[in-house]
Enzyme design. Structure first.
Site, PDB file in Angstrom:
ATOM      1  CG  ASP A  36      -5.365  -8.741   3.637  1.00  0.00           C
ATOM      2  OD1 ASP A  36      -4.904  -8.668   4.872  1.00  0.00           O
ATOM      3  OD2 ASP A  36      -4.407  -9.449   2.845  1.00  0.00           O
ATOM      4  CE  LYS A  72       0.820 -11.282  -2.162  1.00  0.00           C
ATOM      5  NZ  LYS A  72       1.255 -11.056  -0.443  1.00  0.00           N
ATOM      6  CG  ASP A 111      -4.350 -11.239   7.387  1.00  0.00           C
ATOM      7  OD1 ASP A 111      -4.848 -12.159   6.743  1.00  0.00           O
ATOM      8  OD2 ASP A 111      -3.042 -11.113   7.183  1.00  0.00           O
TER       9      ASP A 111
END
Length: 232
Positions: free
Chosen positions: A211, A155, A106
């Site tokens: 993305d 993250k 993706d």
């Protein structure tokens, strides 16, 4: 050259926009996003692609079959979700050479694959591809010293920095300490601790990156595809 494409995710955040397709098959610019990724690899001279798939795997297999633009396609199918690490562990067994490129189905990244191959051939060390962005909040952040990855922050950051672009060059045996069909995350369970224990090279790409995993970026890809951003 060989590559593994991780394309087995459930794609829950994109489900309301593409309810009848696995996320990598979401249409961008009139064709499945995964087809754009494969076109880029074919143009770069790849010969064998292993597609690691799970959710709605039959739709990917029926669309692409056993070859695409001169590349041989193999499939490694998850019968239950294994996470990025478990999926990759199984897919590496299908590879024929001593190393493989790893990409996410993706994500799209304009990249000099031959330069990465040359880096591997010269040093025989795993490589993590990074990408400089204005805000690292959505991605795993890399702490680098110019040549090596020193830390992998999943993250947790914000502001400008180098992110993990989800592309790697890895030895075929790098995950052999994990049993086949293990369930684990490549990023948090393997890369985050291992970059502190062994050398990982970094290659910071400068090309276009997107993305499509969240709706706003999927819709942005639709606009930018029409504007000619994609080189495939």
């Amino acid at each position: 050259m060989e590559a593994i494409i991780l394309a087995g995710g459930l794609g829950t955040r994109l489900r309301h926009l593409v309810p009848d397709l696995p996320k990598p098959m979401a249409v961008v610019g009139g064709k499945p996003f995964l087809e754009i990724v494969l076109q880029r690899l074919a143009a770069a001279g790849f010969e064998h692609i292993v597609l690691s798939i799970g959710y709605m795997s039959e739709k990917i297999i029926s669309h692409f079959g056993s070859q695409f633009q001169g590349m041989r396609l193999s499939y490694e199918i998850e019968t239950s979700p294994l996470g990025t690490g478990g999926a990759l562990r199984n897919a590496l067994d299908v590879c024929k050479t001593d190393h493989a490129f790893v990409l996410n189905g993706d994500s799209y990244l304009e990249l000099d694959y031959q330069a990465l191959e040359d880096m591997w051939c010269a040093q025989r060390m795993p490589v993590i591809v990074g990408r400089r962005v204005e805000d690292v909040a959505r991605y795993g952040q890399l702490v680098v010293d110019g040549k090596h990855v020193l830390d992998f922050l999943e993250k947790t950051g914000q502001g400008a920095g180098v992110i993990n672009a989800g592309c790697y060059v890895l030895p075929k045996t790098i995950l052999n300490d994990f049993a086949r069909d293990s369930v684990f995350s490549l990023e948090s369970d393997f890369l985050a601790p291992q970059v502190r224990l062994q050398d990982f090279l970094v290659y910071v790409a400068e090309g276009y990156f997107i993305d499509i995993g969240i709706p706003q970026d999927y819709l942005r890809a639709q606009q930018e595809m029409a504007g000619g951003k994609f080189a495939a």
